[in-house]
Design a protein around this motif. Sequence first.
Motif, PDB file in Angstrom:
ATOM      1  N   LEU A 209       2.022  -5.187  -9.358  1.00 49.48           N
ATOM      2  CA  LEU A 209       1.508  -4.524  -8.151  1.00 49.48           C
ATOM      3  C   LEU A 209       0.476  -3.470  -8.546  1.00 49.48           C
ATOM      4  N   ARG A 210       0.803  -2.700  -9.579  1.00 49.68           N
ATOM      5  CA  ARG A 210      -0.127  -1.640  -9.990  1.00 49.68           C
ATOM      6  C   ARG A 210      -1.433  -2.224 -10.513  1.00 49.68           C
ATOM      7  N   LEU A 211      -1.331  -3.350 -11.195  1.00 46.56           N
ATOM      8  CA  LEU A 211      -2.540  -4.001 -11.697  1.00 46.56           C
ATOM      9  C   LEU A 211      -3.452  -4.390 -10.533  1.00 46.56           C
ATOM     10  N   ARG A 212      -2.856  -5.003  -9.517  1.00 40.72           N
ATOM     11  CA  ARG A 212      -3.663  -5.411  -8.362  1.00 40.72           C
ATOM     12  C   ARG A 212      -4.232  -4.193  -7.656  1.00 40.72           C
ATOM     13  N   ALA A 213      -3.392  -3.146  -7.555  1.00 44.90           N
ATOM     14  CA  ALA A 213      -3.835  -1.942  -6.862  1.00 44.90           C
ATOM     15  C   ALA A 213      -4.982  -1.276  -7.614  1.00 44.90           C
TER      16      ALA A 213
ATOM     17  N   ASN B  70       0.816  -1.204   0.000  1.00 42.10           N
ATOM     18  CA  ASN B  70       0.000   0.000   0.000  1.00 42.10           C
ATOM     19  C   ASN B  70       0.853   1.259   0.000  1.00 42.10           C
ATOM     20  N   ILE B  71       1.934   1.198   0.776  1.00 40.43           N
ATOM     21  CA  ILE B  71       2.771   2.385   0.904  1.00 40.43           C
ATOM     22  C   ILE B  71       3.481   2.698  -0.408  1.00 40.43           C
ATOM     23  N   ILE B  72       3.931   1.656  -1.104  1.00 45.06           N
ATOM     24  CA  ILE B  72       4.844   1.927  -2.214  1.00 45.06           C
ATOM     25  C   ILE B  72       4.176   2.064  -3.581  1.00 45.06           C
ATOM     26  N   VAL B  73       2.887   1.753  -3.712  1.00 38.78           N
ATOM     27  CA  VAL B  73       2.282   1.859  -5.051  1.00 38.78           C
ATOM     28  C   VAL B  73       2.509   3.264  -5.610  1.00 38.78           C
ATOM     29  N   GLY B  74       3.046   3.327  -6.811  1.00 37.04           N
ATOM     30  CA  GLY B  74       3.321   4.616  -7.440  1.00 37.04           C
ATOM     31  C   GLY B  74       4.725   5.122  -7.175  1.00 37.04           C
ATOM     32  N   GLN B  75       5.430   4.510  -6.210  1.00 37.81           N
ATOM     33  CA  GLN B  75       6.789   4.941  -5.862  1.00 37.81           C
ATOM     34  C   GLN B  75       7.763   3.775  -5.994  1.00 37.81           C
ATOM     35  N   GLU B  76       7.377   2.743  -6.739  1.00 35.15           N
ATOM     36  CA  GLU B  76       8.158   1.519  -6.718  1.00 35.15           C
ATOM     37  C   GLU B  76       9.567   1.729  -7.278  1.00 35.15           C
TER      38      GLU B  76
ATOM     39  N   VAL C  42      -2.068   8.931  -5.841  1.00 34.43           N
ATOM     40  CA  VAL C  42      -0.609   8.854  -5.846  1.00 34.43           C
ATOM     41  C   VAL C  42      -0.082   9.100  -7.257  1.00 34.43           C
ATOM     42  N   GLY C  43      -0.938   9.670  -8.108  1.00 36.35           N
ATOM     43  CA  GLY C  43      -0.471  10.136  -9.402  1.00 36.35           C
ATOM     44  C   GLY C  43      -0.277   9.056 -10.446  1.00 36.35           C
ATOM     45  N   VAL C  44      -0.926   7.901 -10.267  1.00 35.87           N
ATOM     46  CA  VAL C  44      -0.839   6.868 -11.299  1.00 35.87           C
ATOM     47  C   VAL C  44      -2.223   6.744 -11.919  1.00 35.87           C
ATOM     48  N   SER C  45      -2.275   6.649 -13.255  1.00 36.53           N
ATOM     49  CA  SER C  45      -3.570   6.570 -13.919  1.00 36.53           C
ATOM     50  C   SER C  45      -4.088   5.136 -13.907  1.00 36.53           C
ATOM     51  N   PRO C  46      -5.171   4.877 -13.181  1.00 38.36           N
ATOM     52  CA  PRO C  46      -5.703   3.512 -13.174  1.00 38.36           C
ATOM     53  C   PRO C  46      -6.236   3.115 -14.544  1.00 38.36           C
ATOM     54  N   GLU C  47      -6.682   4.102 -15.329  1.00 39.90           N
ATOM     55  CA  GLU C  47      -7.206   3.779 -16.657  1.00 39.90           C
ATOM     56  C   GLU C  47      -6.131   3.130 -17.522  1.00 39.90           C
ATOM     57  N   ARG C  48      -4.914   3.647 -17.409  1.00 39.59           N
ATOM     58  CA  ARG C  48      -3.853   3.070 -18.232  1.00 39.59           C
ATOM     59  C   ARG C  48      -3.562   1.640 -17.815  1.00 39.59           C
TER      60      ARG C  48
END
Lengths: 340, 514, 298
Positions: C171-175, B108-114, C186-192
């Motif tokens: 990880l991003r896919l699961r998130a 949870n903490i690292i998503v987007g900062q990996e 957190v500035g990541v586009s889930p759509e992508r």
Amino acid sequence: MNASLRVLLVPLALVAAGLLALLAFDATRAAVAAFLDGAFGGRNNFNLYSTLGRFSILLGLAMSVLVSFRAGLLNIGAEGQLVLGGLTAALVGVYLPAPPLVVALAALLAAMAVGAGWAVLAGLIERGANVPLLIGSLLLNYPASYIASYAVSHPFRDVNSGATQSFRIMGEASLPRFTGTILDYGILLIGGTALLVILLERTSVFGYRVRMQGYSYPFARASGYPTHKLYYRTLMISGAIAGMTGFVAVFGMNQRYIDGMLTAPLYAWTGIAAVLMAAIIPWATPLTAFFFAALATGAIGMERSVGIPREVGQIIQAVIVLYLSGVAGKMLSNLGGKGR
Amino acid sequence: MTVPDTETSPPAVCRLNGVSKAFGPTKALQDVSIEVREGEFLALIGENGAGKSTAMSILFGLLEPDEGGVEIMGRPRKMRSARDAIAAGLGMVHQHFMLYPDLTVLENIIVGQEDTGRSGRIALGEHRAAAQRILQEFDFSIDLDRKVADLPVDARQQVEIVKLLYRGASVVILDEPTAVLTPQESIALYKMLARLQAQGTSIVLITHKLDEVMDNADRILVLRRGRLVAERDAQATDKTELAELMVGSNIEIIAKRDATRPDVALSIRDLTVRRRQGKAALAEVSFDVRKGEIFGIAGVSGNGQKELVNALVGLEDAEGAVQLAGRDVLGLDVAARRALGLGYMAEDRMAMGLAQPATIAENLISGREGTTDFSSRGFLDKRRIRDFSRDLIARFDIRTPSERHRAAKLSGGNQQKVVVARELSARPAVLVIENPCWGVDVGAITFIHKQILELAEMGCAIVLVSSDLEELFALSDRVGVLCDGELTAIFERGELDAIAVGAAMSGQRKDTAA
Amino acid sequence: MFFDAALIESIPRLFTPVLLAAIGSALCDRANVFNIALEGMMLIGAFAAVVGTFYTGNALAGLGLAIVSGALSGLVFAYFGVTRGGDHIIVSIGFNVLAIGLTAFLLGRIFGVSGQFDDPAIVQLPRIHLGPVADIPLIGPFVSGQSILVWLAIFLVVAVTWLLKNHKYGLRLRAAGQNAAAMRTVGVSPERVKTAAVIACGVLCAMGGAQLSISNVTLFTEGMSAGRGWIALVIMMMCSARLPWILPTAILFGLVDAFGFRMQGLGLPQQLTESMPYVLAIVVLMLVFRKRTARYAR
């Protein structure tokens, strides 16, 4: 209501505009003419009647789908309910030794009962074992088609013909036709049913509860509606209408059950498309069902005259559904409240 | 905590500059400028829909302003997404937790900062060490490998804060952070925030809880209907002034009269709801509610309130006994209980309280559509439904063009008035109410509270479940506290006190807590 | 003999199309995209594989064209279902009809036939022969002489499992599937992320389709995916999108299919054996979901 109307009008306008644009070119003018002739023309308006014949089947399925969707039930098993209804009607029509009227009535009731039963089966699977209705009703389409296909290729096959089909039903029991046309009285049966559905949805307490339950299942529970009963009754009505449509297809157009006659034209999926395009509004559904019927027969006309494969109709239908997925999806997600 | 001297106030870390934002016809923000100074504790207050969250979403790059812009350290900066805001040192704890329940705390903490190696494999070891350092620094005891879904609410909030610190936030924005916490947990949160502030971090608190503002903030900004209407030093103001600034007029203080009558209307004995795993979600709860009495239920959400309500209303199977007007109703379904005089106002207006796409009239008759009031022989009586609806719309001051308007198009307050109108017009003997004022503006809150009190004075027994202690204290004759499915304490009106109730909410029995 | 080499040999080629589609479906599920257009995506892939093979005479080129068509399928789905935010069920219904119409239309336009296209120029995908291993009883026919896609599918089960667990995009896919709004904060586009998942699913389904049309047979028939996309979906649902469970479940369904064919050989009507996987799917779903709260329910 305005937003819903817009849903309906946009694709109609697009198709109309597309046809007009095509008229501007010599090369495509023939195609458009062939399309319009295929949908509404022909000698003695033959094609118009064939559009109306297809419309009665599509309307039946659209109404079946509508009843489920209005109640928030994603029953996409109309195909299986239709096929088994049609098969049942054919078997009664071929084998019941009784006066014609009795045969016709028995076939109708049996077809409705079987259609309702198949729909309720999907419901039992959802309520009893948590298998989503969407998946259960869809999976049941396959055994239904295989059962029907087996029945007319082995035990009940018309051995005198080369095709996989049942014997002809008793001739006098078949649905009469309007004089001088190929259109049978089935359209009256289905049109009447559609009218009944549209009226009851608006005016009856049952229709009110079904609608409200479709908008929100938790709301229906908290209001104290008999949700369990509503669930099964709606499925039964939905399945019975699909079964009735199967009866009309067999006792009208074809006079027998032919393998694939109800699945190959994607009737059930077109019925769903019609309901989505009508934004699940009952009175708008006959209009969209007619639109898709004309689209299909028009495309057949185009294939005949200018050699464009008739599947163009299916492609246009699919594209309309894709474009409506946003708006129609909002209508649908209001149903039952998105639980996923 | 020192109050900054205005003349030598520290420089602005970030600033909203003349920002306007409209959603369709609604002007959510009009020419609002807000600056956050280094190391200060700024409170942004206002009622629902005043524009607090919109302002912070723009600052955080989640919404684009129609006019105006964001400045970071005095320089204009275009915020295209939260990524830009994070890079600029901003961090936000949202009202609804922005967590991934099935992922571990560390994930949870690292998503987007990996950080990854060449293969794209996440360097978990390094991430773990960095996260561990932050946990130690702030004495958080969270297991980094646990799933967030398994953590209690206060720990989840700590995960949110660690997420920000992990990204090196120097401005921490918190949107209604204590809405989900017990009073004790809130105190712990503010202690932690004070420590952060002492290290030079700026804190921005969005809230409508004035006690917390007065206890913690240095500087207070008040938003009303999309405009910034006041700026105050915490030292130089008080709760009454702030409340009036928020609402824009004198607040009507509703007077609670004790209307309790001697006869018991609702009697609950050993009410138990079991979950599949065999654990009781509601364990042997017993209490009586008399006619005219308002019995409040307090507790951190998820401690059995939902089960209690469901068991009372008939939405969930339960053991024990519930007597309504002397009849045991546990075996009856919702419709039968409603027929015996039970009413229910659900907290979830979106799905349970209202059928959103349906018209107001359709919503107003629901539950009584089958009675002779509105139908005969299975068909609806359109005219009576229309007259009834128009009457209720007038009596309950529901602002709508007509009864054929869809419920979804009403504001939150008006939607709730539809629910109140429906349930009150059924003249219930017992009414179960859940969080009646969630997402409702202050004007409508007063109206709804008055209606509830009037109903009690007319002799209705009311069970009021609320996560807002202020509301419970203002309306209830007695307050029962649920913790872990057990009724840990019952307070008389005279004994009501946030600390004592808070202790009971976290599981201390009343006798030992007091 | 009932349980002979031919039966064993047929199992992998029967489970592979379903397995590939189920892996794709699992990716979509993890990204919270309810993609039930697997059926259509497989059909388009099967058709593209035949087209590519017919024109180049090379089955690998056919597979390549299938992969491209799968990516395009995914892109279309993502455009309507993710970018435009359409309801996934409706997008799927539309897409499945589109696939049926489009393949039939192109069959007429490109090859001038309807129903079925069959030509000697359509060659089979390469197979991997394992030399002496092939002679081991029971195991030999199972592992030797299978198409490259069989091995690719099994490799993908391992690879995708690793990817989901350890890789940044996993990880991003699961998130993204768990909380799209949180990703935005957190500035990541889930759509992508979701679009990528749907495209990957399209590619996997198309490869499954290629296994049907240029490996199991060398022809294209209208509607030849014949419900395998739905079976793949059901397998994914039964296994809650957990890949290590999906592999054995897919093998089970392959086994049932193989038995069906064998029973046909023994005189049982084709319609009954062909409906076996669907009946099995319903029964197993009921057993698995009985104790589960309805996660996929609306």
